[in-house]
Design an enzyme around this catalytic site. Structure first.
Site, PDB file in Angstrom:
ATOM      1  N   ARG A 194      -0.009  41.779  24.984  1.00 48.58           N
ATOM      2  CA  ARG A 194       1.310  41.171  24.834  1.00 48.58           C
ATOM      3  C   ARG A 194       1.811  40.624  26.168  1.00 48.58           C
ATOM      4  O   ARG A 194       2.500  39.604  26.208  1.00 48.58           O
ATOM      5  CB  ARG A 194       2.293  42.175  24.240  1.00 48.58           C
ATOM      6  N   GLU A 219       8.459  43.432  21.436  1.00 46.87           N
ATOM      7  CA  GLU A 219       8.257  44.740  22.057  1.00 46.87           C
ATOM      8  C   GLU A 219       6.987  44.731  22.916  1.00 46.87           C
ATOM      9  O   GLU A 219       5.923  44.320  22.458  1.00 46.87           O
ATOM     10  CB  GLU A 219       8.125  45.807  20.964  1.00 46.87           C
ATOM     11  N   SER A 238       7.110  50.897  24.850  1.00 47.67           N
ATOM     12  CA  SER A 238       7.956  51.855  24.159  1.00 47.67           C
ATOM     13  C   SER A 238       7.864  53.148  24.944  1.00 47.67           C
ATOM     14  O   SER A 238       6.775  53.672  25.153  1.00 47.67           O
ATOM     15  CB  SER A 238       7.455  52.054  22.733  1.00 47.67           C
ATOM     16  N   ARG A 259      -6.112  50.471  16.256  1.00 52.69           N
ATOM     17  CA  ARG A 259      -5.156  50.787  15.176  1.00 52.69           C
ATOM     18  C   ARG A 259      -5.515  50.006  13.922  1.00 52.69           C
ATOM     19  O   ARG A 259      -5.773  48.803  13.978  1.00 52.69           O
ATOM     20  CB  ARG A 259      -3.736  50.412  15.617  1.00 52.69           C
ATOM     21  N   ARG A 285      -0.308  41.442  17.102  1.00 52.35           N
ATOM     22  CA  ARG A 285      -0.677  42.585  16.274  1.00 52.35           C
ATOM     23  C   ARG A 285      -2.158  42.503  15.939  1.00 52.35           C
ATOM     24  O   ARG A 285      -2.552  41.748  15.051  1.00 52.35           O
ATOM     25  CB  ARG A 285       0.155  42.609  14.997  1.00 52.35           C
TER      26      ARG A 285
END
Length: 434
Positions: free
Chosen positions: A399, A357, A360, A270, A285
């Site tokens: 994560r 998070e 999801s 990403r 991130r």
RNA sequence: GGAGAGAUGACCGAGUGGUCGAAGGUGCGCGCCUGGAGAGCGCGUAUGGUCGCAAGGCCAUCGCGGGUUCGAAUCCCGCUCUCUCCGCCA
């Protein structure tokens, strides 16, 4: 995409959805385009029907003459129609150009219309309006000041930000030694759990994908800037959702095969455009991370129940690793473009002092299936219907890795390896400094 | 990368300019036959769009996109994919 008919039958619902998601779309303009398209279509089809009729008459006349042994050239058979045909040709060419324009404009706009939120979606546009559904395990109490994972990892010599940044630029990370092993163990552990205990079929998809798949799952055309594209070619996948959702592109699936449950490990790429400076510390991130994804195709009537099972399956990973987390129902504006209902799992990070998070999970009704033309058939002779799709992380490995470091840290700076991972790590039980 | 062959409905497979959305077969569904099953026989079996209360009509679709023609699955051009052979390669 949403059902194009909705613009005719219930434009107010579309307006409501667009507003709920906080998206800028001129619904009235799309309705007008749709009407123009239909009007053109009718005009064109009428003329085409007449043209065909004439051709058939000519064909029939020639055939008849041949049968009776008369001589009739195609030119003679056509003679009386020439004038009308020419007129039709001109009109059709003109109308077709209009039609193509109207259709292209309509379809283009349609791609920018988000999915409709489920009726019971909490209203709201920001994180603050998300609703906590449950919290599992109280955040652990530490008798010392818990460190964030970026300190722990570097101190333990299992994470190397500097080397990663040197070779690849900012927002890359590299693990080594027991760190690298633990990442690998996490992948294996998650895949084993989902395949052996939750009934998912493991898929090892390509990590590059064509734009039609990205359009299908909803990343394109709106989120082009978030993706890495290879020179004039395919894109690097931003999530395994893309290849998994495209698995049955253009297919009609027999109903008795549903639900189809897939899991895949892939790296995710990403660009994180616009996030520079935001939460960039650590491995939260980064431009490339590992993720195990869960994905299902099912019938519309089973969609909601299947999503809740999928959320449970993702939570099972956190429970097995004994990591405190909470389940949040996302408000309309926080959900992704294509989602109708979504839950985030947030893991407690004692070093960072907050929930982050880590998964999801969303369902998409027929939104993706429509774009990808994936349907199912209930029984012989039944009309195909669009399947429902859903997916969720199960889980984001980087994560999870960070969460383990932070939750399992000891006062001496060592980290205990969760029981569940030890079989995948040659029985190692601790990561010790030095 | 080079050369050749191919792509037709759920599947196999015919079809080289004219009522072809497409023969035939397999599969599937319904019915007949049977004590029951099988075999056999009959009928039916694409998708999307659009108009219509409906019955049904109309349009598009034979890998994809263009072209020729009054008319294209069929002829021409471009592309994609698959297969075979050669080269290269982890």
């Amino acid at each position: 995409m949403i059902d194009p008919k909705l613009f005719r039958t219930d434009p107010d619902k579309v307006k409501w959805a667009v507003q709920a998601k906080g998206v800028e779309v001129d619904v009235d303009a799309i309705v007008a385009l749709e009407e123009a398209r239909r009007d053109c279509l009718y005009q064109v089809e009428q003329r085409r029907a007449r043209k065909k009729e004439i051709s058939k008459q000519i064909g029939a006349a020639i055939g008849q003459a041949r049968k009776e042994g008369r001589d009739l050239t195609p030119e003679q058979a056509q003679a009386g129609f020439q004038h009308e045909q020419d007129a039709l040709d001109t009109e059709i060419a003109d109308l077709e150009a209009q039609l193509a324009e109207a259709e292209a404009a309509f379809e283009q706009r349609l791609l920018y219309v988000p999915n409709l939120p489920a009726d019971d979606t909490p209203p709201g546009l920001t994180e603050a309006e998300n609703v906590e559904m449950l919290a599992w395990r109280e955040p652990g109490r530490f008798l010392f000041e818990p460190k964030p994972h970026w300190e722990l990892g570097v101190d333990l010599g299992i994470i190397d930000f500097e080397a990663a940044v040197r070779m690849s630029g900012s927002q890359f990370v590299l693990t080594k030694g027991l760190g690298a092993l633990m990442e690998r163990a996490l992948i294996a552990f998650m895949l084993d759990l989902h395949t052996r205990h939750h009934g998912y079929l493991e898929i090892n998809p390509p990590f590059m994908t064509l734009d039609k798949c990205l359009i299908g799952s909803g990343q394109l055309p709106k989120f082009e800037e978030d993706l890495y594209r290879l020179r004039e070619g395919p894109y690097l996948i931003p999530t395994a959702e893309v290849p998994l959702t495209s698995l049955h592109l253009g297919e009609i699936i027999d109903a008795d095969r549903l639900p189809l449950c897939y899991t895949a490990y892939t790296p995710c790429f990403r660009s994180e455009a616009g996030s520079a400076g935001k939460e960039t510390r650590g491995m939260i991130r980064v431009h490339q991370f590992h993720k195990v994804e869960l994905m299902k195709f099912c019938k519309p009537e089973d969609e909601r129940a299947e999503l809740m099972k999928l959320v449970d399956d993702a939570e099972a990973v956190l429970k097995a690793l004994n990591l405190p987390f909470r389940r949040m129902r996302l408000c309309a504006g926080e959900m992704s473009f294509s989602a109708a209902e979504a839950y985030d799992l947030e893991v407690w990070m004692p070093g960072m002092g907050k929930y982050v998070e880590i998964s999801s999970c969303s369902r998409f009704t027929d939104y993706q299936a429509r774009r990808l033309n994936t349907r199912y058939r209930e029984g012989q002779g039944d009309k195909p219907r669009f399947v429902s799709t859903m997916n969720g992380s199960g889980l984001a490995c980087g994560r999870t890795f960070a969460a383990i470091l932070e939750n399992y840290q000891q006062e001496d700076g060592s980290v205990i390896i969760p029981e569940a991972l030890r079989p995948h790590m040659g029985g190692a039980s601790h990561i010790l400094p030095g």
